[in-house]
Design a protein around this motif. Structure first.
Motif, PDB file in Angstrom:
ATOM      1  N   ASP A 196     -28.978  14.747  25.688  1.00 53.50           N
ATOM      2  CA  ASP A 196     -28.024  15.230  26.683  1.00 53.50           C
ATOM      3  C   ASP A 196     -28.559  15.137  28.116  1.00 53.50           C
ATOM      4  N   ASN A 197     -29.560  14.320  28.299  1.00 51.00           N
ATOM      5  CA  ASN A 197     -30.112  14.158  29.637  1.00 51.00           C
ATOM      6  C   ASN A 197     -30.666  15.458  30.225  1.00 51.00           C
TER       7      ASN A 197
ATOM      8  N   MET B 196     -43.292   5.799  39.294  1.00 54.04           N
ATOM      9  CA  MET B 196     -42.994   7.229  39.342  1.00 54.04           C
ATOM     10  C   MET B 196     -42.028   7.626  38.220  1.00 54.04           C
ATOM     11  N   THR B 197     -41.116   6.709  37.842  1.00 55.30           N
ATOM     12  CA  THR B 197     -40.226   6.982  36.715  1.00 55.30           C
ATOM     13  C   THR B 197     -41.038   7.246  35.456  1.00 55.30           C
ATOM     14  N   VAL B 198     -42.050   6.377  35.268  1.00 53.17           N
ATOM     15  CA  VAL B 198     -42.892   6.528  34.089  1.00 53.17           C
ATOM     16  C   VAL B 198     -43.655   7.853  34.169  1.00 53.17           C
ATOM     17  N   VAL B 199     -44.186   8.139  35.353  1.00 49.36           N
ATOM     18  CA  VAL B 199     -44.905   9.400  35.532  1.00 49.36           C
ATOM     19  C   VAL B 199     -43.968  10.575  35.219  1.00 49.36           C
ATOM     20  N   ASN B 200     -42.759  10.456  35.687  1.00 53.21           N
ATOM     21  CA  ASN B 200     -41.743  11.481  35.466  1.00 53.21           C
ATOM     22  C   ASN B 200     -41.535  11.767  33.980  1.00 53.21           C
ATOM     23  N   TYR B 201     -41.397  10.667  33.195  1.00 49.59           N
ATOM     24  CA  TYR B 201     -41.221  10.847  31.751  1.00 49.59           C
ATOM     25  C   TYR B 201     -42.444  11.461  31.098  1.00 49.59           C
ATOM     26  N   SER B 202     -43.609  11.106  31.639  1.00 48.51           N
ATOM     27  CA  SER B 202     -44.839  11.509  30.956  1.00 48.51           C
ATOM     28  C   SER B 202     -45.111  13.005  31.048  1.00 48.51           C
ATOM     29  N   VAL B 203     -44.458  13.669  31.983  1.00 50.83           N
ATOM     30  CA  VAL B 203     -44.724  15.097  32.126  1.00 50.83           C
ATOM     31  C   VAL B 203     -43.516  15.944  31.725  1.00 50.83           C
ATOM     32  N   GLN B 204     -42.515  15.319  31.056  1.00 53.84           N
ATOM     33  CA  GLN B 204     -41.332  16.085  30.661  1.00 53.84           C
ATOM     34  C   GLN B 204     -40.978  15.823  29.199  1.00 53.84           C
ATOM     35  N   ASP B 205     -40.174  16.706  28.650  1.00 46.47           N
ATOM     36  CA  ASP B 205     -39.697  16.523  27.281  1.00 46.47           C
ATOM     37  C   ASP B 205     -38.174  16.660  27.307  1.00 46.47           C
ATOM     38  N   THR B 206     -37.522  16.062  26.321  1.00 42.60           N
ATOM     39  CA  THR B 206     -36.061  16.180  26.292  1.00 42.60           C
ATOM     40  C   THR B 206     -35.571  16.315  24.856  1.00 42.60           C
ATOM     41  N   PHE B 207     -34.461  16.998  24.695  1.00 45.50           N
ATOM     42  CA  PHE B 207     -33.828  17.071  23.378  1.00 45.50           C
ATOM     43  C   PHE B 207     -32.471  16.392  23.431  1.00 45.50           C
TER      44      PHE B 207
END
Lengths: 290, 364
Positions: free
Chosen positions: A42-43, A29-40
């Motif tokens: 600063d968490n 689920m962590t991987v799934v979480n990353y796969s649908v989000q973007d970050t610049f």
């Protein structure tokens, strides 16, 4: 006897649920979480939907790595399965030499993956490696660090050396379980060597062969350590297989979003191929019974 | 088809046999006549299978020769001997259909497809598997698989001999009887030499014209079922054949009288003074109960087996059985046994002593 309904029994399943949750579900689920989000940085994360998936599917990078991966698995299976069967057929059936063969065959399987890589990396070096230098002395233009074909050849020979034993040992176990009477009956029936193989040995090895092929497919499709140590995915991208590319993307470039999308698709491909393979094999089995 | 001669044959599974005990088959000479229906009878581990495998060429004998007719085939491969053999446990080619299984030995010999088809149909009818011809052999019951094995054994018409190694062990009793009858009629029809290994005496006696009894790596007697019953050449034949087997008693024999634990018994003929370990043997069928004369015994129990009763008696710790025909009245005071004198056999060191003091006749 009266059965008392007791729902508390469900609690007994809890340890397994917790274990599976922490070992498989949560990381996935962590991987799934990353796969649908973007970050610049600063968490801070932003919803990206299926963008990463679209990007990965549209990029040549993934498709090229997949192509190389499929070719690698196909070549490795095409060599290792017949070779493993051939070795198993020719191993002594009992006595001192049978034990010697079994030990020798098991040795490559016991060597850690990165050590195998290191062994072949040194073995193949043109300046000091036994193989590389010998080939150079013989006048062959061999250099796995600069020539794509040489790099492929080295990695395939290495994988054959490392894993053919597994298939050979599994087939050997299958062959050992064939009662002597089958061979005697074949002699009485005047069956040729080929027919003995085709109608007695091969059908009896079928179960173990199915497992062997499945294991070798999954392993070769996920290969990482050995080519990473030997070629580092080079020269260029010639030996950059899926997992090497994935690590480059995730750890090297730290592109977590695309890497996560990549991982999920990679996982699904393996799952799909294994499932298709398994279903086809078991269906053939059922049809034969009918 | 040919006569099969075993000349001076012996076999040991050890590379370097030390003494006689290391031999699974002791030295023997034996002839299997062309077209005979033989049963090879003996307890487990007496060398029956070894003998069979030597004939079919699966085992090469340590010494001696095997001849088919006049041809020495000792070193010939199984495929050159043209022998059919059926094993104790079913051997079928799982991935083939029943039809292909039956056709396999014929096709391997390059027979004409039309002939193969007609022959397979014929055999399928014989083993009762016509309906299953198109099915894969995998997944059939053990019974059916063994029938296929039998069928494969019988499918070739031109074989030198058909060897059966306890082929009906896994078959249920009713089918057993039926298949045995089939084999018998097959033998009458084609006249193949058949050797049928079994440890079941009923099976041996119903199948064969001649029964070969083996004991401890040796052929101890060859004869018709009647011969084996009337004049067992060896004590093993005596108690292995018959139900219950022959009674054996320690005895001292002098001329035409035997003394058993102080009781003197008349014999049917004179035997001189046999040496060694002397026993007398009498079949339970020829023992009768009386009140007045004979060996005093304790009656242990009486078993009613339908057509007759078996009386289990004890004489000084040795069990003696008597078969009492239906309709005979037994009373509690009948505690003595009488043996029919002409039916008593005399054995020295387990081998039968011929009357008039001739040397023990060892069966070939």
């Amino acid at each position: 006897m009266d059965k008392t309904p007791n729902q508390k029994a469900w609690f007994l399943v809890l340890p397994v649920l917790v274990l599976v949750a922490f070992s498989a579900v949560v990381p996935l689920m962590t991987v799934v979480n990353y796969s649908v989000q973007d970050t610049f940085g600063d968490n801070e994360f932003f919803w990206a939907g299926l963008e990463w998936f679209e990007e990965m599917l549209g990029s040549d990078r993934l498709w090229n790595a997949l192509g190389r991966q499929v070719m690698f698995s196909a070549i490795v299976l095409a060599i290792q399965v017949p070779l493993g069967i051939f070795i198993a057929l020719n191993m002594p059936k009992k006595g001192f030499w049978a034990s010697v063969c079994l030990v020798l065959m098991s040795l490559p399987l016991l060597i850690p993956f990165n050590v195998v890589g290191t062994i072949w990396q040194i073995f193949g070096r043109v300046d000091i490696g036994l193989l590389g230098h010998t080939l150079a002395v013989l006048g062959l233009d061999y250099n796995y660090t600069s020539d794509a074909f040489d790099a492929w050849a080295t990695i395939i020979v290495m994988d054959v050396w490392h894993w053919t034993s597994l298939i050979a040992l599994l087939c050997y176990a299958g062959l050992q379980s064939i009662p002597q009477a089958y061979y005697q009956a074949a002699k009485i029936d005047q069956a040729s060597r080929w027919k003995v193989f085709r109608y007695i040995e091969l059908p009896k090895m079928r179960g173990v062969l199915l497992i062997a092929v499945l294991l070798r497919f999954m392993d070769s499709f996920m290969i990482y350590t050995e080519p990473f140590v030997v070629t580092g995915g080079g020269p260029g991208n010639a030996t950059t297989f899926l997992s090497i590319d994935l690590v480059k993307m995730a750890v090297g470039q730290f592109d977590l979003g695309p890497a996560a999308a990549f991982s999920i698709m990679y996982f699904l491909v393996i799952l799909l191929v294994s499932w298709v393979f398994y279903t086809v094999m078991t269906n053939i089995d059922k049809e034969e019974v009918r | 088809m040919a006569r099969i001669t075993l000349s001076n044959l012996a076999h040991s599974y050890f590379a370097d046999p030390k003494g006689e005990a290391d031999f699974a088959l002791k030295q023997m000479d034996h002839v299997w006549e062309d077209g005979g229906a033989y049963a090879l009878l003996g307890s487990s581990g007496c060398g029956k299978t070894t003998l069979l495998n030597i004939i079919s060429g699966l085992v090469r004998p340590s010494q001696g020769r095997v001849l088919f007719g006049d041809r020495d085939v000792t070193d010939a491969a199984t495929s050159d001997r043209n022998i059919a053999q059926v094993f104790q446990f079913p051997v079928v080619y799982d991935t083939m259909t029943v039809r292909d299984n039956l056709a396999f030995p014929l096709r391997n010999r390059g027979m004409d497809p039309a002939y193969v088809a007609s022959r397979v149909a014929q055999i399928a009818r014989m083993i009762g598997m016509e309906a299953e011809l198109g099915r894969k052999a995998r997944g059939l019951t053990a019974d059916a698989k063994q029938k296929i094995s039998l069928g494969r054994g019988m499918v070739r018409e031109d074989v030198n001999a058909i060897l059966f190694d306890e082929p009906l062990t896994v078959i249920d009793p009713h089918m057993k009887w039926e298949l045995r009858t089939q084999l018998k009629s097959l033998h009458r029809e084609f006249g193949h030499t058949m050797i049928y290994v079994t440890h079941d005496q009923t099976e041996a006696l119903t199948f064969a014209d001649r029964v070969v009894v083996m004991y401890d790596g040796r052929v101890v007697q060859t004869g018709t079922p009647q011969d084996l019953f009337d004049t067992p050449e060896h004590t093993f034949v005596g108690y292995f054949i018959g139900s219950p087997g022959m009674n054996l008693l320690e005895a001292a024999v002098e001329g035409n009288r035997a003394t058993v634990a102080g009781v003197s018994l008349p014999l049917g003929a004179a035997y001189g003074t046999p040496r060694g370990h002397v026993q007398i043997g009498i079949r339970p069928e020829f023992v009768s109960l009386t009140a007045a004369e004979g060996l005093p015994v304790t009656i242990r129990r009486i078993e009613d087996v339908g057509r007759h009763r078996i009386v289990r008696a004890d004489f000084n710790g040795t069990e003696i059985n008597a078969v009492v025909e239906e309709g005979t009245t037994l009373s509690p005071d009948m505690t003595r046994l009488v043996f029919a004198p002409e039916r008593i056999g005399v054995y020295a060191d387990d081998w039968r002593v011929s009357p008039q003091g001739r040397q023990p006749g060892r069966a070939a």
